[in-house]
Design a protein around this motif. Structure first.
Motif, mmCIF file in Angstrom:
data_model
loop_
_atom_site.group_PDB
_atom_site.id
_atom_site.type_symbol
_atom_site.label_atom_id
_atom_site.label_comp_id
_atom_site.label_asym_id
_atom_site.label_seq_id
_atom_site.Cartn_x
_atom_site.Cartn_y
_atom_site.Cartn_z
ATOM 1 N N MET A 15 1.056 -1.135 0.030
ATOM 2 C CA MET A 15 0.203 -0.005 -0.035
ATOM 3 C C MET A 15 0.913 1.215 -0.059
ATOM 4 O O MET A 15 2.119 1.158 0.629
ATOM 5 C CB MET A 15 -0.867 0.074 1.279
ATOM 6 C CG MET A 15 -1.898 -0.796 1.533
ATOM 7 S SD MET A 15 -2.757 -0.345 3.090
ATOM 8 C CE MET A 15 -3.901 -1.789 3.137
ATOM 9 N N GLU A 25 -1.913 7.757 -1.317
ATOM 10 C CA GLU A 25 -2.584 7.841 -2.679
ATOM 11 C C GLU A 25 -2.125 9.154 -3.334
ATOM 12 O O GLU A 25 -2.117 9.074 -4.534
ATOM 13 C CB GLU A 25 -4.088 7.962 -2.539
ATOM 14 C CG GLU A 25 -4.743 9.492 -1.762
ATOM 15 C CD GLU A 25 -5.950 9.704 -2.116
ATOM 16 O OE1 GLU A 25 -6.661 9.025 -2.699
ATOM 17 O OE2 GLU A 25 -6.499 10.356 -1.120
ATOM 18 N N THR A 52 1.567 -2.171 -6.652
ATOM 19 C CA THR A 52 1.432 -1.155 -5.337
ATOM 20 C C THR A 52 0.277 -0.633 -5.552
ATOM 21 O O THR A 52 -0.375 -0.246 -6.653
ATOM 22 C CB THR A 52 2.837 0.072 -5.370
ATOM 23 O OG1 THR A 52 3.915 -0.715 -5.195
ATOM 24 C CG2 THR A 52 2.185 0.928 -4.084
ATOM 25 N N PHE A 53 -0.627 -0.281 -4.455
ATOM 26 C CA PHE A 53 -1.879 0.086 -4.674
ATOM 27 C C PHE A 53 -2.208 1.445 -3.654
ATOM 28 O O PHE A 53 -1.572 1.310 -2.681
ATOM 29 C CB PHE A 53 -3.144 -0.788 -4.755
ATOM 30 C CG PHE A 53 -3.104 -1.749 -3.246
ATOM 31 C CD1 PHE A 53 -4.170 -1.373 -2.378
ATOM 32 C CD2 PHE A 53 -2.267 -2.797 -3.246
ATOM 33 C CE1 PHE A 53 -3.831 -1.974 -1.187
ATOM 34 C CE2 PHE A 53 -2.195 -3.413 -1.955
ATOM 35 C CZ PHE A 53 -2.992 -3.126 -0.960
ATOM 36 N N PRO A 54 -3.150 2.406 -3.784
ATOM 37 C CA PRO A 54 -2.941 3.555 -3.059
ATOM 38 C C PRO A 54 -4.107 3.370 -1.851
ATOM 39 O O PRO A 54 -5.073 2.605 -1.860
ATOM 40 C CB PRO A 54 -3.902 4.257 -4.027
ATOM 41 C CG PRO A 54 -4.493 3.667 -5.238
ATOM 42 C CD PRO A 54 -3.748 2.413 -5.184
ATOM 43 N N VAL A 55 -3.725 4.031 -0.796
ATOM 44 C CA VAL A 55 -4.615 4.133 0.266
ATOM 45 C C VAL A 55 -4.754 5.459 0.654
ATOM 46 O O VAL A 55 -3.726 6.301 0.633
ATOM 47 C CB VAL A 55 -4.003 3.251 1.403
ATOM 48 C CG1 VAL A 55 -2.521 3.513 1.953
ATOM 49 C CG2 VAL A 55 -4.833 3.171 2.552
ATOM 50 N N LYS A 56 -5.979 5.779 1.159
ATOM 51 C CA LYS A 56 -6.183 7.175 1.637
ATOM 52 C C LYS A 56 -6.135 7.097 3.323
ATOM 53 O O LYS A 56 -6.400 6.551 3.925
ATOM 54 C CB LYS A 56 -7.649 7.377 1.583
ATOM 55 C CG LYS A 56 -8.031 7.730 0.042
ATOM 56 C CD LYS A 56 -9.679 8.017 0.041
ATOM 57 C CE LYS A 56 -10.123 7.770 -1.573
ATOM 58 N NZ LYS A 56 -11.427 7.382 -1.824
ATOM 59 N N ASP A 75 -10.246 3.717 4.453
ATOM 60 C CA ASP A 75 -10.261 3.554 3.122
ATOM 61 C C ASP A 75 -10.758 1.863 2.830
ATOM 62 O O ASP A 75 -9.964 1.140 2.590
ATOM 63 C CB ASP A 75 -8.989 3.742 2.346
ATOM 64 C CG ASP A 75 -8.820 3.677 0.724
ATOM 65 O OD1 ASP A 75 -9.810 3.046 0.381
ATOM 66 O OD2 ASP A 75 -7.869 4.099 0.471
ATOM 67 N N ALA A 106 -8.997 -0.083 -0.318
ATOM 68 C CA ALA A 106 -7.659 -0.513 -0.129
ATOM 69 C C ALA A 106 -7.795 -1.552 0.832
ATOM 70 O O ALA A 106 -7.181 -2.580 0.904
ATOM 71 C CB ALA A 106 -6.865 0.657 0.694
ATOM 72 N N LYS A 113 -9.128 -4.520 -1.314
ATOM 73 C CA LYS A 113 -7.979 -5.043 -2.167
ATOM 74 C C LYS A 113 -6.846 -6.029 -1.401
ATOM 75 O O LYS A 113 -6.158 -6.852 -1.975
ATOM 76 C CB LYS A 113 -7.265 -3.654 -2.682
ATOM 77 C CG LYS A 113 -5.961 -3.870 -3.558
ATOM 78 C CD LYS A 113 -6.268 -4.582 -4.794
ATOM 79 C CE LYS A 113 -4.956 -4.371 -5.629
ATOM 80 N NZ LYS A 113 -4.837 -4.834 -7.068
ATOM 81 N N SER A 114 -6.601 -5.296 -0.224
ATOM 82 C CA SER A 114 -5.583 -6.004 0.758
ATOM 83 C C SER A 114 -6.253 -7.445 0.967
ATOM 84 O O SER A 114 -5.440 -8.349 0.934
ATOM 85 C CB SER A 114 -5.645 -5.368 2.020
ATOM 86 O OG SER A 114 -4.867 -4.005 1.941
#
Length: 194
Positions: free
Chosen positions: A60, A63, A80-84, A89, A92, A95-96
């Motif tokens: 993570m 974002e 990699t992926f975004p997290v607020k 979030d 996220a 997705k995790s």
């Protein structure tokens, strides 16, 4: 996947030149889901962790990084992926959990941001939600010497990989007001004690 392999090959070479030490690699699960819980002292931490592990690690990242031209595309290409940060979030989180249900490796920095002093900070409780939903083992990882990686003296950088454990095996003390906060900080205590 091709970008990940290429980037990992290049950065692994850089880390070898810098004399990066890897301790405890035998503790890394060869298969199945795993949550890497790591301290956060430098922008280099995800690179050091990712290059040290024999399986791809999905991280993570805040974002804001994904809105930077080219960097956002590279991060996506690396898995990699975004997290607020500072908010719940759901995207996220989902997705995790999905990655873990697929038997993949999730990399998390429970402190949420880099430590300016190098000391372990308060952990965010979000890791506990992921642990509780996925029931995946936690792999404690400690990075050291990563600040100023390119200017750091050879042999001062390294990573310690602890033994995996399950949050269910941690006994929450009676009268604990916030069990999620306690568990998140306990996970980081394990990292700190390595």
């Amino acid at each position: 996947m091709m970008l990940y392999s290429l980037a990992k090959g290049i950065m692994t070479l850089v880390l070898k030149v810098k004399g990066c030490k890897i301790t405890g690699l035998e503790n890394f699960p060869a298969e199945g889901p795993v949550i890497i819980a790591c301290n956060h002292i430098s922008l280099w931490d995800p690179i050091i962790v990712g290059c040290s592990m024999p399986r791809q690690v999905y991280f993570m990242a805040k974002e804001e990084l994904f809105s930077i031209p080219l960097l956002g595309q590279i991060l996506h290409g690396l898995g990699t992926f975004p997290v607020k940060r500072g908010k719940g979030d759901i995207g996220a989180f989902r997705k995790s959990v999905r990655l873990l249900k697929e038997g993949k490796v999730l990399g998390i920095f429970p402190e949420g941001t880099r430590s300016k002093t190098g000391n372990i900070q308060e952990a965010m409780a979000g890791i506990v939600l992921i642990v509780n939903k996925s029931h995946a083992p936690i792999l404690p990882v400690k990075v050291y010497g990563a600040r100023g990686l390119l200017t750091q003296k050879r042999g001062k950088i390294g990573i310690i990989i602890g033994k995996p454990f399950y949050a269910d095996n941690l006994e929450i003390p009676e009268k604990t007001e916030n069990s999620r906060e306690w568990l998140a900080n306990k996970i980081m205590d394990v990292v700190n004690e390595m």
